[in-house]
Design a protein around this motif. Sequence first.
Motif, mmCIF file in Angstrom:
data_model
loop_
_atom_site.group_PDB
_atom_site.id
_atom_site.type_symbol
_atom_site.label_atom_id
_atom_site.label_comp_id
_atom_site.label_asym_id
_atom_site.label_seq_id
_atom_site.Cartn_x
_atom_site.Cartn_y
_atom_site.Cartn_z
ATOM 1 N N GLY A 49 -6.125 -7.371 6.036
ATOM 2 C CA GLY A 49 -6.076 -5.909 6.039
ATOM 3 C C GLY A 49 -6.211 -5.296 4.647
ATOM 4 N N ARG A 71 -5.380 8.530 14.076
ATOM 5 C CA ARG A 71 -6.780 8.396 14.506
ATOM 6 C C ARG A 71 -7.264 9.685 15.170
ATOM 7 N N PRO A 129 2.239 4.588 13.346
ATOM 8 C CA PRO A 129 2.000 5.998 13.681
ATOM 9 C C PRO A 129 0.955 6.163 14.780
ATOM 10 N N TRP A 182 -11.206 -8.315 13.867
ATOM 11 C CA TRP A 182 -9.829 -8.353 13.354
ATOM 12 C C TRP A 182 -9.026 -7.166 13.869
ATOM 13 N N PRO A 202 -3.981 -5.719 15.061
ATOM 14 C CA PRO A 202 -2.932 -4.873 14.496
ATOM 15 C C PRO A 202 -3.079 -3.461 15.029
ATOM 16 N N GLU A 238 0.804 -1.206 0.000
ATOM 17 C CA GLU A 238 0.000 0.000 0.000
ATOM 18 C C GLU A 238 0.841 1.262 0.000
ATOM 19 N N ASN A 258 7.048 2.595 8.101
ATOM 20 C CA ASN A 258 8.253 1.777 8.145
ATOM 21 C C ASN A 258 8.719 1.332 6.760
ATOM 22 N N LYS A 285 -1.213 4.937 1.045
ATOM 23 C CA LYS A 285 -0.745 5.626 2.250
ATOM 24 C C LYS A 285 0.726 5.316 2.416
ATOM 25 N N HIS A 289 3.159 4.043 4.667
ATOM 26 C CA HIS A 289 3.340 3.403 5.966
ATOM 27 C C HIS A 289 4.693 3.829 6.535
HETATM 28 O O1 LIG Z 1 2.635 -0.204 10.823
HETATM 29 C C1 LIG Z 1 1.817 0.436 10.226
HETATM 30 N N1 LIG Z 1 2.211 1.619 9.782
HETATM 31 C C2 LIG Z 1 1.409 2.462 9.164
HETATM 32 O O2 LIG Z 1 1.834 3.545 8.780
HETATM 33 C C3 LIG Z 1 0.071 1.993 8.973
HETATM 34 N N2 LIG Z 1 -0.997 2.538 8.388
HETATM 35 C C4 LIG Z 1 -2.015 1.634 8.487
HETATM 36 N N3 LIG Z 1 -1.594 0.547 9.111
HETATM 37 C C5 LIG Z 1 -2.345 -0.684 9.370
HETATM 38 O O3 LIG Z 1 -2.460 -1.366 8.129
HETATM 39 C C6 LIG Z 1 -3.761 -1.974 8.000
HETATM 40 C C7 LIG Z 1 -4.478 -1.415 6.788
HETATM 41 O O4 LIG Z 1 -4.751 -0.076 7.053
HETATM 42 P P1 LIG Z 1 -5.516 0.894 6.075
HETATM 43 O O5 LIG Z 1 -6.734 0.172 5.592
HETATM 44 O O6 LIG Z 1 -5.849 2.087 6.894
HETATM 45 O O7 LIG Z 1 -4.546 1.187 4.970
HETATM 46 C C8 LIG Z 1 -4.477 -1.661 9.310
HETATM 47 O O8 LIG Z 1 -4.253 -2.767 10.156
HETATM 48 C C9 LIG Z 1 -3.774 -0.422 9.812
HETATM 49 O O9 LIG Z 1 -3.845 -0.273 11.213
HETATM 50 C C10 LIG Z 1 -0.305 0.735 9.411
HETATM 51 N N4 LIG Z 1 0.573 -0.042 10.031
#
Ligand SMILES: O=c1[nH]c(=O)c2[nH+]cn([C@@H]3O[C@H](COP(=O)(O)O)[C@@H](O)[C@H]3O)c2[nH]1
Length: 511
Positions: free
Chosen positions: A466, A397, A392, A431, A388, A329, A346, A342, A344
């Motif tokens: 996810g 949120r 960030p 989940w 999960p 993603e 890391n 987005k 992420h």
């Molecule tokens: O380590 C992470 N760094 C990030 O920057 C990040 N952004 C989203 N998530 C997690 O990824 C999954 C999918 O999230 P979204 O539907 O919001 O893209 C969900 O489980 C989110 O919580 C992240 N995990």
Amino acid sequence: MQHNKVLILDFGSQYTQLIARRVRELNIYCEIHPFNKIPTDPDSFNAVILSGSPNSVRGEDVLHPDLSRIRGRKPMLAVCYGAQYLAHFSGGEVAPSNTREYGRANLSFVKDKEAFFSGISRGSQVWMSHSDTIKKLPTNGVLLASTHDVENAAYKIEGESTYAIQFHPEVYHTTDGKQLLENFLVDIAGIEQDWTPQSFVEETVDELKEKLGNDRVVLGLSGGVDSSVAAILLHKAIGKNLYCIFVNNGLLRKNEFDSVLNQYEGMGLNVKGVDASARFLDALEGISDPELKRKAIGRVFIEVFDDEAHAIENVKWLAQGTIYPDVIESVSATGGPSATIKSHHNVGGLPDFMKLKVVEPLKALFKDEVRRVGASMGMDPNILGRHPFPGPGLAIRILGSLTRENVRILQEVDAIFISNLKSWNLYDKVWQAGAILLPVNSVGVMGDERTYEKCVALRAVESTDGMTADWVNLPYEFLQKTSNEIINKVKGVNRVVYDISSKPPATIEWE
Ligand SMILES: O=c1[nH]c(=O)c2[nH+]cn([C@@H]3O[C@H](COP(=O)(O)O)[C@@H](O)[C@H]3O)c2[nH]1
Ligand SMILES: Nc1ncnc2c1ncn2[C@@H]1O[C@H](COP(=O)(O)OP(=O)(O)OP(=O)(O)O)[C@@H](O)[C@H]1O
Ligand SMILES: NC(=O)CC[C@H](N)C(=O)O
Ligand SMILES: [Mg+2]
């Protein structure tokens, strides 16, 4: 042990990773490579799958793989764009469809006695997603299946183990998709189904030993499933040379810093807690754009890790619990053309100044696979069952710019929501769950007085990886009690709403 391996050539389809999942669900190891970076040794893989693509074989942006060393020598399955590619450039013809074909279709013809369609009959539902169509099969093409609208829905090439399909066997809605992949991989390509969580552990530990030798490694540990499993794998491989750092970024759940540190006690890991909350919160001051927030957090994470790494003599590597969906993603998995959703925190590599090499042993796995790997190493189900939580943290949120006070409010709300999910035995059925603080004040009345306070949204989703998700139908009584408790106990909040959006078109996190 040398596994059978399937090579998936990525042409940028959103579904490429799903192909990988399906193949692995058959206990067959596979790797995704960009269409233009085919491994030079064809003996390093046993079969090839060509993915779909947003591009068109008729357009100027046609993607040309060099199949010269593979075609006719390795069993090949071409999906959608792949099928169009083989047709268009080998004596067939591809043209725009009169109508775009998306979604459900049913096989109206299936050729008899074909191993490829064994166990699959007329009427079987398939999922289409294309706007070009194969008008004429390539040289030596033999028609294997049709749908009402798509005559050339599946074909093979006489004299080769080459198969091609216009529909997507990897998506859930192609009912016999998995059977089709099994027919191709097991019966036609003769691949053994020997890839299991246990074998993943053995091989990964061996690879890590070889790669890391006697080097020291610093690992970002978050308390979450991914980094915990990564830590145990690395610990098996390099023992005391693994240094784990758990960063308090000030955006964790209520009391999470201490509880996570406690949780790791007794696991034999060397874990250091670093409180960097002020650094993160200062860096975020005044930032309200979601991508800028993510970038700021990513930057501070790197600074903190850099500082910590300097404190460990001679450390060479940074390990992270990055998993596949994080990569997909943020950037296209393979440098191909799929879109950034987005950033992420890391993903995206380390700046040059860090001089650390990155090791990410779970980078190719999906969440459910990570959990199975953890279970096969005997890890605590409480760690593996954790929802999960994004790196960030609460920053994504809290919509709009965040303040320390807002973080505190959201921590309180979140703690009530999560502890109620646990006491109602709903936590393991969900989940992922969390609360979101909205940049909205609304009017309320409490004890005959007017209030003008904040609104929070609760979100609970079901998912397997996810990548797609749906909201959970939580009992009304649970929502009623939770909403009431939040408004009564958390000062500053006078309204609670429940998020009923699926992913897509929404995402799990709000930013
Ligand atoms: O380590 C992470 N760094 C990030 O920057 C990040 N952004 C989203 N998530 C997690 O990824 C999954 C999918 O999230 P979204 O539907 O919001 O893209 C969900 O489980 C989110 O919580 C992240 N995990
Ligand atoms: N607070 C933190 N301290 C140190 N490293 C972190 C922290 N938060 C995230 N990381 C690093 O970023 C990686 C990605 O975070 P992410 O939330 O996706 O995974 P996770 O926390 O390991 O698992 P989960 O998805 O179950 O929360 C982690 O595996 C870890 O290496
Ligand atoms: N899903 C695909 O591979 C689509 C292929 C091509 N872009 C089409 O629209 O027909
Ligand atoms: Mg996490």
